[in-house]
Motif scaffolding. Structure first.
Motif, PDB file in Angstrom:
ATOM      1  N   ALA A 194       0.827  -1.200   0.000  1.00  0.00           N
ATOM      2  CA  ALA A 194       0.000   0.000   0.000  1.00  0.00           C
ATOM      3  C   ALA A 194       0.863   1.252   0.000  1.00  0.00           C
ATOM      4  O   ALA A 194       2.000   1.255   0.501  1.00  0.00           O
ATOM      5  N   ASP A 195       0.319   2.324  -0.572  1.00  0.00           N
ATOM      6  CA  ASP A 195       1.028   3.604  -0.542  1.00  0.00           C
ATOM      7  C   ASP A 195       1.322   4.015   0.902  1.00  0.00           C
ATOM      8  O   ASP A 195       0.571   3.698   1.831  1.00  0.00           O
ATOM      9  N   ILE A 196       2.401   4.732   1.073  1.00  0.00           N
ATOM     10  CA  ILE A 196       2.738   5.316   2.375  1.00  0.00           C
ATOM     11  C   ILE A 196       1.940   6.605   2.529  1.00  0.00           C
ATOM     12  O   ILE A 196       1.951   7.464   1.638  1.00  0.00           O
ATOM     13  N   GLU A 197       1.233   6.743   3.649  1.00  0.00           N
ATOM     14  CA  GLU A 197       0.355   7.883   3.875  1.00  0.00           C
ATOM     15  C   GLU A 197       1.069   8.926   4.724  1.00  0.00           C
ATOM     16  O   GLU A 197       1.785   8.598   5.672  1.00  0.00           O
ATOM     17  N   VAL A 198       0.852  10.197   4.375  1.00  0.00           N
ATOM     18  CA  VAL A 198       1.538  11.315   5.017  1.00  0.00           C
ATOM     19  C   VAL A 198       0.550  12.100   5.871  1.00  0.00           C
ATOM     20  O   VAL A 198      -0.519  12.502   5.391  1.00  0.00           O
ATOM     21  N   TYR A 199       0.936  12.338   7.124  1.00  0.00           N
ATOM     22  CA  TYR A 199       0.135  13.133   8.057  1.00  0.00           C
ATOM     23  C   TYR A 199       0.989  14.279   8.575  1.00  0.00           C
ATOM     24  O   TYR A 199       2.162  14.084   8.911  1.00  0.00           O
ATOM     25  N   SER A 200       0.395  15.471   8.641  1.00  0.00           N
ATOM     26  CA  SER A 200       1.145  16.683   8.980  1.00  0.00           C
ATOM     27  C   SER A 200       0.485  17.425  10.133  1.00  0.00           C
ATOM     28  O   SER A 200      -0.725  17.321  10.355  1.00  0.00           O
ATOM     29  N   THR A 201       1.290  18.214  10.833  1.00  0.00           N
ATOM     30  CA  THR A 201       0.793  19.071  11.897  1.00  0.00           C
ATOM     31  C   THR A 201       1.422  20.449  11.768  1.00  0.00           C
ATOM     32  O   THR A 201       2.348  20.653  10.972  1.00  0.00           O
ATOM     33  N   GLY A 202       0.916  21.412  12.512  1.00  0.00           N
ATOM     34  CA  GLY A 202       1.488  22.753  12.520  1.00  0.00           C
ATOM     35  C   GLY A 202       1.553  23.363  11.136  1.00  0.00           C
ATOM     36  O   GLY A 202       0.613  23.256  10.340  1.00  0.00           O
ATOM     37  N   GLN A 203       2.688  23.977  10.835  1.00  0.00           N
ATOM     38  CA  GLN A 203       2.887  24.605   9.532  1.00  0.00           C
ATOM     39  C   GLN A 203       3.186  23.601   8.426  1.00  0.00           C
ATOM     40  O   GLN A 203       3.306  23.976   7.260  1.00  0.00           O
ATOM     41  N   GLY A 204       3.314  22.339   8.796  1.00  0.00           N
ATOM     42  CA  GLY A 204       3.584  21.317   7.802  1.00  0.00           C
ATOM     43  C   GLY A 204       5.026  21.352   7.331  1.00  0.00           C
ATOM     44  O   GLY A 204       5.902  21.966   7.937  1.00  0.00           O
ATOM     45  N   GLY A 205       5.280  20.661   6.232  1.00  0.00           N
ATOM     46  CA  GLY A 205       6.635  20.549   5.722  1.00  0.00           C
ATOM     47  C   GLY A 205       7.367  19.390   6.357  1.00  0.00           C
ATOM     48  O   GLY A 205       6.833  18.664   7.209  1.00  0.00           O
ATOM     49  N   ALA A 206       8.623  19.218   5.969  1.00  0.00           N
ATOM     50  CA  ALA A 206       9.385  18.034   6.354  1.00  0.00           C
ATOM     51  C   ALA A 206       9.531  17.885   7.865  1.00  0.00           C
ATOM     52  O   ALA A 206       9.583  16.767   8.383  1.00  0.00           O
ATOM     53  N   GLY A 207       9.590  18.991   8.593  1.00  0.00           N
ATOM     54  CA  GLY A 207       9.799  18.921  10.024  1.00  0.00           C
ATOM     55  C   GLY A 207       8.549  18.653  10.842  1.00  0.00           C
ATOM     56  O   GLY A 207       8.602  18.671  12.078  1.00  0.00           O
ATOM     57  N   ALA A 208       7.436  18.362  10.162  1.00  0.00           N
ATOM     58  CA  ALA A 208       6.161  18.230  10.874  1.00  0.00           C
ATOM     59  C   ALA A 208       5.327  17.068  10.348  1.00  0.00           C
ATOM     60  O   ALA A 208       4.106  17.110  10.404  1.00  0.00           O
ATOM     61  N   GLU A 209       5.988  16.022   9.868  1.00  0.00           N
ATOM     62  CA  GLU A 209       5.265  14.917   9.243  1.00  0.00           C
ATOM     63  C   GLU A 209       5.528  13.579   9.909  1.00  0.00           C
ATOM     64  O   GLU A 209       6.644  13.289  10.351  1.00  0.00           O
ATOM     65  N   VAL A 210       4.478  12.755   9.920  1.00  0.00           N
ATOM     66  CA  VAL A 210       4.561  11.334  10.237  1.00  0.00           C
ATOM     67  C   VAL A 210       4.132  10.564   9.001  1.00  0.00           C
ATOM     68  O   VAL A 210       3.079  10.864   8.419  1.00  0.00           O
ATOM     69  N   HIS A 211       4.921   9.597   8.578  1.00  0.00           N
ATOM     70  CA  HIS A 211       4.599   8.759   7.420  1.00  0.00           C
ATOM     71  C   HIS A 211       4.200   7.375   7.924  1.00  0.00           C
ATOM     72  O   HIS A 211       4.910   6.781   8.743  1.00  0.00           O
ATOM     73  N   ILE A 212       3.086   6.871   7.432  1.00  0.00           N
ATOM     74  CA  ILE A 212       2.557   5.575   7.859  1.00  0.00           C
ATOM     75  C   ILE A 212       2.760   4.546   6.759  1.00  0.00           C
ATOM     76  O   ILE A 212       2.189   4.660   5.665  1.00  0.00           O
ATOM     77  N   GLU A 213       3.591   3.545   7.043  1.00  0.00           N
ATOM     78  CA  GLU A 213       3.846   2.440   6.127  1.00  0.00           C
ATOM     79  C   GLU A 213       3.083   1.207   6.617  1.00  0.00           C
ATOM     80  O   GLU A 213       3.282   0.766   7.747  1.00  0.00           O
ATOM     81  N   THR A 214       2.239   0.652   5.764  1.00  0.00           N
ATOM     82  CA  THR A 214       1.459  -0.535   6.124  1.00  0.00           C
ATOM     83  C   THR A 214       2.137  -1.781   5.570  1.00  0.00           C
ATOM     84  O   THR A 214       2.300  -1.923   4.364  1.00  0.00           O
ATOM     85  N   ARG A 215       2.547  -2.680   6.491  1.00  0.00           N
ATOM     86  CA  ARG A 215       3.261  -3.892   6.090  1.00  0.00           C
ATOM     87  C   ARG A 215       2.736  -5.096   6.884  1.00  0.00           C
ATOM     88  O   ARG A 215       3.383  -5.567   7.826  1.00  0.00           O
ATOM     89  N   PRO A 216       1.577  -5.645   6.512  1.00  0.00           N
ATOM     90  CA  PRO A 216       1.031  -6.794   7.241  1.00  0.00           C
ATOM     91  C   PRO A 216       1.850  -8.069   7.088  1.00  0.00           C
ATOM     92  O   PRO A 216       1.621  -9.045   7.807  1.00  0.00           O
ATOM     93  N   ASP A 217       2.829  -8.061   6.173  1.00  0.00           N
ATOM     94  CA  ASP A 217       3.660  -9.251   5.936  1.00  0.00           C
ATOM     95  C   ASP A 217       4.790  -9.400   6.936  1.00  0.00           C
ATOM     96  O   ASP A 217       5.408 -10.464   7.018  1.00  0.00           O
ATOM     97  N   LEU A 218       5.074  -8.351   7.726  1.00  0.00           N
ATOM     98  CA  LEU A 218       6.242  -8.360   8.604  1.00  0.00           C
ATOM     99  C   LEU A 218       5.897  -8.838  10.016  1.00  0.00           C
ATOM    100  O   LEU A 218       4.780  -8.641  10.487  1.00  0.00           O
ATOM    101  N   PRO A 219       6.874  -9.427  10.714  1.00  0.00           N
ATOM    102  CA  PRO A 219       6.673  -9.765  12.132  1.00  0.00           C
ATOM    103  C   PRO A 219       6.761  -8.515  12.984  1.00  0.00           C
ATOM    104  O   PRO A 219       7.112  -7.432  12.494  1.00  0.00           O
TER     105      PRO A 219
END
Length: 324
Positions: A194-219
């Motif tokens: 699945a695509d990696i989803e980007v969530y931002s806070t504050g003014q945004g930009g690189a210093g304000a992001e969490v990226h969510i990677e979905t990997r149900p195949d991993l332990p």
């Protein structure tokens, strides 16, 4: 209330001396605080940041000699990013990593930005992210007392990547409790996932992001040396910190309660997938007990530990850092 971005990221190391060499010499970051783990004062806690210890620029490391390796998997903070000015800087770092035998990938696009993934000597997964004039949370100030040219220096923390098997509950905490907003997605570089989803806070930009990677195949991941212990998010001041403490309490979210770290105030809680989050104030800052010119030069203890300095120093292993 609005979180401003990433405050710091804390990682485990088994070799503090080699860790110091890598982050100050190879990476050109400034040691801004040499302290102890306030929850276990037999262990050092090292902080690296920008030239003036700006909030949002610190990588911190708990020194745990003999700790076992990390095992990658889900329910983990799987990558930490560091900002640089532009793509030209990424090319400098690619060449530098080749010269210094640092494991790295080629320059690739992530979330519409040029990036360069690499690993430190303990396998910590890191990504250099080029700002290229992007608007958002302001960068820090590169340290100029290093062989890394200041124009290519590290400017602070970029996006934090969380790898999860079932992300829905984590996304709920990010958006409904912490105020993050969905701002985009990009293809996984790990294969047909699945695509990696980007969530931002504050003014945004690189210093304000969490990226969510979905990997149900991993332990499930196992935390050891090179693994990320927690990520902290920026709260502007103590007034808003009090409001966050009240909010977590009223929502019934189990948390640490208010913790005074002297350099900042902290609140800790685990999101539903078990990853440790922290909310940390920008104030009062790392120069509260040292001058800006002498940050990190001596062992710093908060006032509530200072009375035990002799005992604490006696129980710490010798730490010999080559500052040449």
């Amino acid at each position: 209330m609005e979180l401003l971005g990433i405050h710091h990221v804390s990682i485990m190391t088994g070799k503090a001396e080699k860790n110091y060499d890598f982050y100050t010499k190879t990476m050109g970051m400034r040691m801004v605080k040499k302290g102890v783990n306030q929850d276990d004062t037999t262990s050092y806690h090292l902080f690296y940041g920008d030239a003036v210890a700006s909030p949002g620029t610190e990588l911190t490391f708990f020194d745990l000699p003999g700790i076992g390796p990390s095992y990658q998997g889900v329910s983990s903070i799987s990558a930490t990013s560091l900002r640089v000015a532009n793509t030209e800087a990424l090319q400098y770092w690619s060449d530098r990593f080749d010269q210094l035998n640092v494991t790295h990938e080629e320059i690739k696009q992530r979330a519409g930005r040029d990036t360069l993934a690499f690993q430190d000597f303990e396998g910590t997964r890191l990504i250099l992210v080029a700002d290229n004039g992007e608007q958002g949370v302001a960068p820090g100030k590169a340290w100029d007392q290093t062989e890394v040219p200041v124009e290519y220096g590290i400017l602070g923390l970029g996006p934090t990547t969380l790898t999860l098997a079932k992300p829905a509950s984590t996304i709920m905490i990010l958006t409904e409790v912490m105020g993050f907003r969905h701002t985009g997605s990009y293809p996984s570089l790990a294969g047909d996932f699945a695509d990696i989803e980007v969530y931002s806070t504050g003014q945004g930009g690189a210093g304000a992001e969490v990226h969510i990677e979905t990997r149900p195949d991993l332990p499930n991941a196992r935390l050891g040396r090179g693994g990320v212990h927690h990520v902290a998010f920026r709260v502007p001041d103590e007034s808003e910190y009090e409001r966050w403490a009240d909010k977590l309490s009223k929502l019934g979210i189990p948390n640490s309660g208010k913790v005074d770290r002297h350099y900042f105030r902290a609140l800790y809680f685990r999101e539903p997938n078990g990853i440790l989050f922290e909310l940390s104030t920008d104030t009062p800052g790392f120069d509260i007990d040292e001058s800006m010119d002498s940050l990190g030069e001596t062992l710093s203890l908060p006032p509530f530990l200072e009375g035990n300095r002799a005992q604490i120093e006696a129980n710490l292993r010798p730490l010999v850092l080559d500052e040449a």
